[in-house]
Write an enzyme that holds these catalytic residues in place. Structure first.
Site, PDB file in Angstrom:
ATOM      1  N   HIS A 160       1.471   4.883  -2.901  1.00 28.43           N
ATOM      2  CA  HIS A 160       1.595   6.306  -2.753  1.00 28.43           C
ATOM      3  C   HIS A 160       2.976   6.830  -2.628  1.00 28.43           C
ATOM      4  CE1 HIS A 160      -2.178   7.172   0.059  1.00 28.43           C
ATOM      5  NE2 HIS A 160      -1.942   5.847   0.012  1.00 28.43           N
ATOM      6  N   ASN A 192      -6.361  -0.824  -1.121  1.00 24.14           N
ATOM      7  CA  ASN A 192      -6.960   0.272  -0.210  1.00 24.14           C
ATOM      8  C   ASN A 192      -8.215   0.298   0.193  1.00 24.14           C
ATOM      9  OD1 ASN A 192      -6.231   2.734   1.290  1.00 24.14           O
ATOM     10  ND2 ASN A 192      -8.042   3.354   0.141  1.00 24.14           N
ATOM     11  N   HIS A 243      -3.952   1.057  -6.638  1.00 25.36           N
ATOM     12  CA  HIS A 243      -4.155   1.417  -5.300  1.00 25.36           C
ATOM     13  C   HIS A 243      -5.609   0.960  -4.711  1.00 25.36           C
ATOM     14  CE1 HIS A 243      -5.578   4.631  -2.268  1.00 25.36           C
ATOM     15  NE2 HIS A 243      -4.396   4.565  -1.951  1.00 25.36           N
ATOM     16  N   HIS A 292       0.965  -1.000   0.038  1.00 25.61           N
ATOM     17  CA  HIS A 292      -0.008  -0.192  -0.226  1.00 25.61           C
ATOM     18  C   HIS A 292       0.726   1.225  -0.116  1.00 25.61           C
ATOM     19  CE1 HIS A 292      -3.119   2.681   2.082  1.00 25.61           C
ATOM     20  NE2 HIS A 292      -3.098   3.031   0.958  1.00 25.61           N
ATOM     21  N   ILE A 300      -6.400   8.961  -1.002  1.00 27.11           N
ATOM     22  CA  ILE A 300      -6.722   8.710   0.300  1.00 27.11           C
ATOM     23  C   ILE A 300      -5.686   7.777   0.784  1.00 27.11           C
ATOM     24  CG2 ILE A 300      -8.588   7.048   0.054  1.00 27.11           C
ATOM     25  CD1 ILE A 300      -8.405   9.861   2.804  1.00 27.11           C
TER      26      ILE A 300
END
Length: 874
Positions: A535, A725, A721, A530, A874
């Protein structure tokens, strides 16, 4: 005695005065262009802008408000000063309100056909406060035959905040070499402005994109407990770069950047990268619980003494059915420590219950189905971390760790351990038939296990073997729990192997073994699958794109939607989540070693391996097959992440091919594109500079290189993602199913812990996994991260239909959206087909994490566990 004129009367007189006098300067001889300007209305809650708003009205009163000057792509030689307009009715329209709203203002320009088409404009904000400029549309442009659209989406600060003009370009795309000469200097100057000069602390109105190491996670000025390794810039701890803030160095360590106060979320990112008002309010509303609990030591201290253990699974269920009853002393302390509005958010209506959470999907249909072996195996293929499972190619499993440093680390699992569970096959038969698979966290964790276990955590490095059965279900065969040798790492691993059992103390031991494996998988998921692989690795692409690729460039228009909100959420993560003593260190087993571990594993990151087909082949779960639609054959046919992912990947790839082919007719055009070449060079040498010499980087010499790279970027930012997520709360919102910490080792026969396991296995399980306070923090965080924002923009969507003036590009994008809608229908049909056992499973939870959400079937935001946002938002 005279009568004081109204503001409206004075404004009208001023307009008439300027209208008459503009003729003297060459205005008024051409046709009048009507323009509409959409801005974001001010919000009364922005208290710092109240004084500025009053001054704005005064400025407008004297005719010194907001002006726009058009720039033609083909101006006449005379240099006549045409094309300046002032936004009308600002003082009567742009008044503060309780909510941030969009409003439309008018603007008029004198323009002649011989002036050509305006394709850029300079805006000057002479007010005292900033405003959000969404779009500008020019209608009835002489000689153009239609409207000219400018998609701005930018905050415009007062002119005294800039040392340059704010310029915006129309939605027409140009490669650098094709840019009309009058626009060329504006294009180049804008990129220079966005790069900044590399010095000084950056302020909120700055628009600078620059790089820095991860040197802002520790707090050395607060003591040794909060010292953390700088990540990036070294061979030992390489890392992707993050956005520079320019804050001063810490007093005790000049290599580290000083940090903001704990409760501050005011971390610098370029203003246009910040959450918009609606998104920010969502983030605060759902993130308050985790932020407050993690950052107020007083609450943590009180909870540690009073609510640190679950005594039964019903205690865990109370989180969703009733909350936690707190003693009066804690209630009083919480009330004193937090604002009243937050206190009400944390409490239920009876004033005694603390933190009631939504029921996670994994226990909605059954409270016990998560404990089955079938569900355990299914979540490797359709859970929140379906990107690690791989085919076993040799038995027993081997380690790649350096034997000189770590001794013998090969697996101790033997054929005798698993023979009775192979459904009549031998190990070699199962290998030859591609039926053995492994979840292997051994090599990733073993180098850190001793240090991790020196804290309150007590865990193992694990390997788990699975058999692929004829019905498509993965059956766990054996679990190996390994520790470093007590006499030193170089003596190798000390391992124990556990095999399936359904009843008695053996069944309880088996459940605990699965918990230790899941702890490993949960930590790897959060840190690597993740955080690192979506990110962190995407942020350098965002920075490099804004620094080197103009908004006029077709590649910028292709990629920009996939960068929305990422820098902002990453900055907040550095402030409250992955920092020293932050939420992640408090809730995930590696603790203070978490980010350092992720840096060590970043060494193995390969950009091109994140092409989904490449990843599946590398993990051995697929083989090349030219006859198949996607060019490969899945060895696990019922693999929801891979099945749906390949559909999404192919749709993205086809869209990128169609789009790039509109602008690049040859490989030479890619090679001669100065912005693309500068972008890729900077990305490799700076953004991912610690891996710059790796041979796997595309050379960016061909159209294929460009198409492949853009497809991977979009895949990582959107579908990958989403897959790792948005299902977090569905599965990990119930911590017994996805524990993040283990606090004691597997009990040995003859010990009190083993006796407890025999007499009260549920209590022994709960005492082993995540404690109550950690559960509260973890579930709060997961709830925040799993929610879709109300203003989310999903794959196949854009925030405006006017994102490009190129009709062929718009048509290709529409075809992309249509393909995604077809994929939606296919996913829904497969989820209803009972032959696909892994798409729903014993917990009756359909696989929807790669549901594109482009139709009107599912428009609700929140914890809906479906939908692929365009970006890591997010």
């Amino acid at each position: 005695m005279g009568v004081c004129p109204s503001v409206e009367m004075l404004q009208k007189l001023l307009e008439e005065f300027f209208s008459r006098n503009l003729m003297k300067f060459g205005y008024g001889r051409g046709k009048r262009i009507r323009g509409s300007v959409v801005i974001m209305k001010k919000c009364l809650l922005d208290f710092k802008d109240v004084k500025a708003s009053i001054l704005d009205r005064v400025h407008d009163f004297f005719g010194n408000g907001v002006s726009i000057q058009l720039i033609s792509s083909n101006p006449p030689d005379s240099g006549e000063r045409l094309g300046v307009g002032k936004l009308e009715k600002w003082t009567t329209t742009v008044t503060p309100s309780l909510t941030a709203e969009e409003i439309e203002l008018r603007v008029f320009f004198e323009w002649e056909e011989r002036m050509g088409v305006p394709e850029a404009f300079i805006i000057r904000n002479n007010h005292r406060s900033q405003f959000y400029l969404k779009t500008v549309t020019l209608q009835d442009v002489p000689g153009h035959g239609g409207s000219v659209h400018f998609v701005c989406n930018s905050w415009v600060y007062p002119v005294h905040r800039y040392s340059y003009d704010r310029v915006f370009f129309s939605n027409k795309s140009y490669l650098p070499s094709e840019t009309p000469e009058p626009l060329r200097k504006y294009r180049e100057e804008e990129l220079v402005n966005l790069r900044g000069n590399g010095v000084g602390e950056l302020k909120e109105w700055d628009r600078v994109y620059d790089y820095a190491y991860y040197n802002d996670l520790g707090m050395p000025d607060s003591g040794k407990k909060y010292v953390r390794t700088v990540l990036g810039g070294s061979g030992e701890f390489p890392y992707p770069r993050r956005g520079r803030t320019g804050r001063k160095p810490a007093k005790t360590d000049p290599c580290c950047e000083c940090r903001l106060p704990l409760l501050s979320l005011d971390v610098y990112v370029p203003r246009d990268e910040q959450f918009r008002n609606l998104k920010f309010s969502d983030f605060l509303a759902y993130g308050l619980k985790s932020i407050v609990q993690a950052l107020l030591p007083e609450i943590k201290s009180l909870c540690d003494k009073n609510v640190n253990e679950f005594d039964s699974f019903q205690d865990v269920m109370n989180l969703y059915e009733g909350g936690i009853t707190l003693p009066n002393e804690i209630l009083g302390s919480v009330r004193e420590l937090v604002p009243w509005q937050l206190f009400r958010e944390l409490m239920r209506s009876d004033g005694r219950q603390f933190l009631k959470f939504p029921v996670p999907d994994v226990i909605k249909e059954s409270k016990t189905a998560w404990r089955t072996d079938e569900e355990f195996g299914r979540e490797m293929l359709a859970g929140v971390n379906p990107v690690v499972i791989r085919r076993l190619e040799e038995f027993p499993p081997v380690s790649k760790l350096d034997s000189k440093t770590y001794g013998k680390q090969n697996s101790s699992i033997t054929e005798e351990h698993i023979a009775e569970h192979l459904n009549g096959l031998t190990v070699h038969q199962a290998l030859d038939m591609n039926k053995l698979f492994i979840l292997d966290h051994h090599d990733s964790l073993m180098p850190y296990i001793s240090r991790i276990n020196s804290t309150s955590t007590k865990t193992y490095a694990t390997r788990t073997l699975f058999l692929l059965q004829d019905n498509g279900i993965l059956k766990p065969l054996a679990m190996e729990l390994s520790l470093p040798h007590p006499q030193g790492d170089h003596h190798g691993a000390v391992s124990k192997v556990f095999t399936p059992a359904e009843s008695g103390v053996e069944g309880s031991v088996w459940q605990l073994a699965k918990a230790y494996v899941t702890v490993n998988d949960s930590g790897y998921h959060q840190l690597i699958s993740h955080w690192l692989n979506t990110h962190a690795v995407i942020e350098p692409f965002i920075i490099a794109t804004n620094r080197q690729v103009s908004v006029m460039h077709p590649i910028y228009k292709l990629l920009h939607p996939h960068f929305k909100d990422t820098m902002n959420i990453n900055a907040m993560a550095r402030q409250i989540l992955i920092n020293a003593g932050g939420i992640l260190e408090s809730t995930v087993f590696p603790g203070k070693y978490a980010m350092e571990m992720s840096a060590v594993l970043y060494r193995n990151w390969v950009f091109t391996d994140h092409a989904l087909p490449t990843d599946l082949i590398k993990r051995g779960v697929a083989v090349p097959d030219p006859s198949s639609p996607h060019g490969l054959k899945l060895l696990i046919e019922d693999y929801p992440y891979a099945v749906d992912g390949l559909e999404i990947w192919s749709a993205i790839e086809k869209w990128v091919i169609e789009y790039c082919s509109l602008y690049y007719e040859s490989d030479e055009m890619v090679q001669e594109d100065t912005e693309v070449q500068s972008w890729w060079t900077e990305l490799r040498n700076v953004g991912h500079g610690d891996l710059k010499d790796e041979p796997w980087w595309p050379k960016m010499d061909t159209r294929e290189d460009l198409i492949k790279s853009c497809t991977i970027i979009i895949w990582i930012a959107s579908a990958l993602h989403a897959a790792v997520n948005f299902g977090q709360y569905s599965y990990a919102g119930y911590l017994p199913n996805r524990p993040t910490v283990s606090r004691r080792f597997m009990p040995e026969p003859g010990t009190p812990e083993f006796k407890e396991l025999e007499t009260d296995p549920d209590l022994a399980y709960l005492k082993t996994i995540t404690a109550q306070l950690q559960t509260l923090l973890g579930v709060s965080l997961i709830e925040s991260l799993s929610r879709h924002s109300v203003d989310e923009i999903y794959l196949g969507q854009r925030d405006t239909p006017d994102w490009t003036s190129d009709e062929e590009a718009a048509a290709a994008f529409e075809r992309f959206g249509n393909r995604l809608r077809e994929i939606e229908e296919k996913i829904m049909m497969m989820n209803k087909d009972e032959k696909w056992k892994n798409r729903v499973g014993p917990v009756k939870l359909p696989y929807t994490f790669l549901f594109p959400n482009t139709s009107n079937f599912y428009e609700e935001e929140g914890l809906n566990a479906r939908g692929i946002p365009n970006s890591v938002s997010i």
